[in-house]
Design an enzyme around this catalytic site. Structure first.
Site, mmCIF file in Angstrom:
data_model
loop_
_atom_site.group_PDB
_atom_site.id
_atom_site.type_symbol
_atom_site.label_atom_id
_atom_site.label_comp_id
_atom_site.label_asym_id
_atom_site.label_seq_id
_atom_site.Cartn_x
_atom_site.Cartn_y
_atom_site.Cartn_z
ATOM 1 N N HIS A 124 21.672 -3.594 -53.835
ATOM 2 C CA HIS A 124 22.431 -2.552 -54.535
ATOM 3 C C HIS A 124 23.943 -2.841 -54.536
ATOM 4 C CE1 HIS A 124 19.042 0.638 -53.739
ATOM 5 N NE2 HIS A 124 18.720 -0.219 -54.683
ATOM 6 N N HIS A 136 14.974 -1.698 -48.852
ATOM 7 C CA HIS A 136 15.916 -2.784 -48.563
ATOM 8 C C HIS A 136 17.087 -2.809 -49.551
ATOM 9 C CE1 HIS A 136 12.894 -4.040 -45.734
ATOM 10 N NE2 HIS A 136 12.008 -3.945 -46.706
ATOM 11 N N CYS A 137 17.526 -1.628 -49.955
ATOM 12 C CA CYS A 137 18.660 -1.517 -50.893
ATOM 13 C C CYS A 137 18.420 -2.369 -52.137
ATOM 14 C CB CYS A 137 19.971 -1.916 -50.233
ATOM 15 S SG CYS A 137 20.400 -0.879 -48.853
ATOM 16 N N ALA A 138 17.171 -2.357 -52.614
ATOM 17 C CA ALA A 138 16.843 -3.133 -53.818
ATOM 18 C C ALA A 138 15.756 -2.379 -54.581
ATOM 19 C CB ALA A 138 16.392 -4.533 -53.435
#
Ligand code: PMP
Length: 402
Positions: free
Chosen positions: A121, A358-360
């Protein structure tokens, strides 16, 4: 083969972890810290502090010189030249926001910015928001079944309309190494600026002149590289750094300030308003020097062998991998059991891995894994015993859950 890490002894936390029965396999989130970091912080704070680039007194001069020496050390560690610019930031996220805002004056409505679908992100949302604000087009580059950037699609999608390409050479979800050179060369031919998010890459692969030649801006975080939290860097090439405009304003970045208007110092100081994390920067530079003195080839071989053991153990358990990880980590899911349930039961057994997006989130959606993935990530301080503990905790968790 039973692998033991000769580097583990440099990290004081492992003595405590061994007493507490903690197994740390979450280094892609943040890395443990070596003794040298504690020594630098202790020495810095115990020797008397002063602010940098301000006062005339001897203490301030000494600490300013130390900070500038730290900048030179980081540049050297990157394989950069003294003419390149190195801006200290609060982390990779801060560095990527800085480059995004700092270049925003270059774009016209309709221009394109290209990112991969696997970006963290931190290297996606700043560009996405810029595109929304300035009516630019965000072009998303797909990945192949291994989790690497699809170079053929990238070549088609990066065109003279592409004004900037932002990519990570090592994803925090896929853990696959790849050669981005052809894509970066093609982007240059199209006239695009190239921003690399090397936050994960820098921990496992050496950044060198060759990589720097193929990008214009490069961001990373200290804390993933065994350094302190709250420090990162934005490297900018000699050729392109003057394109950056300051985006945060305040003290010590100013050439002249009147009540009507201000002018700013050139990089790097013009991009470092306010008091930097002086102790953190000094410690980061020392940690990098310490790392550079270790046997890099031995570390790479060791990490590869340990990674292989991780993959073999997971293959035996028939997990569903995200991509074909070959470096540093593995993300995966169990066909029937929710990742968060497994991670919770592992945590109860003292095993620290990560479950989630996982910030994705766009990547997980593309993988059909919105409910989250498990991720085991390695540092060169991990050993075969850590993996044995992980696998026995994993097996015990599944026995309960299935
Ligand atoms: N990019 C990647 C690939 C990352 O893994 C991370 C951290 N998870 C970041 C950027 C952001 O780093 P930080 O949180 O240190 O700013």
């Amino acid at each position: 083969m039973h692998l033991t890490s000769p580097w583990r002894q440099h990290f004081p936390c492992f003595e405590l972890f061994d007493q507490q029965g903690v197994t740390y396999l979450d280094s892609a989130a943040t890395a443990q810290k070596p003794h040298i970091l504690l020594q630098v912080l202790q020495q810095h704070y115990a020797s008397g502090v002063a602010n940098v680039h301000r006062a005339q007194h001897a203490l301030a001069n000494r600490i300013t010189a130390e900070l500038e020496q730290a900048r030179a050390t980081v540049l050297q560690w990157l394989g950069a030249t003294d003419n390149d610019q190195l801006i200290f930031t609060k982390g990779a996220t801060d560095a990527l926001n800085l480059v995004c805002h700092g270049l925003s004056h270059l774009f016209q409505p309709g221009d394109e910015i290209a990112v991969s679908l696997y970006e963290h992100h931190a290297n996606l949302i700043p560009w996405q928001q810029l595109c929304q604000r300035l009516q630019l087009k965000l072009v998303v580059l797909p990945f192949n079944s291994s989790g690497a950037l699809d170079p053929i699609a990238a070549k088609q999608l990066i065109t003279p309309n592409t004004k900037l390409l932002a990519l990570s050479p090592l994803s925090n979800v896929f853990g696959i190494t790849q050669d981005l050179t052809p894509t970066l060369q093609h982007a240059k031919q199209c006239g695009a600026l190239r921003v690399l998010d090397c936050t994960q890459y820098a921990v496992h692969q050496r950044i060198d002149q060759q990589l720097l030649q193929h990008c214009d801006f490069l961001a990373l975080s200290s804390h993933k590289l065994f350094g302190p939290d709250g420090v990162g860097i934005l490297w900018a090439s000699q050729a392109q750094h003057s394109l950056l405009h300051p985006y945060q304003f305040g003290g010590e970045m100013v050439a002249h300030c009147s009540i009507e208007q201000s002018s700013f110092l050139p990089a790097p100081l013009g991009f470092e308003p306010g008091t930097p994390n002086i102790a953190g920067i000094l410690a980061f530079a020392k940690v990098l020097q310490w790392l550079a003195d270790l046997d890099q080839t031995a570390i790479q071989h060791y990490e590869q062998a340990l990674h292989q053991q991780l993959i073999e153990g997971l293959e035996q358990r028939a997990v569903k991998f995200a991509g074909s990880p070959n470096c540093a980590l593995a993300s995966f899911s169990h066909p029937q059991v929710h990742s968060a349930d497994i991670a919770t039961l592992l945590a109860e057994q003292g095993v620290a891995i990560r479950a989630g997006s996982h910030c994705a989130q766009p990547l997980l959606k593309a993988l059909g894994a919105e409910q989250g993935l498990l991720r085991v990530s390695l540092g060169f301080y991990n050993d075969s015993q850590d993996l044995t503990r992980f696998f026995s905790a994993y097996d015990a968790a599944l026995e309960l859950l299935l």
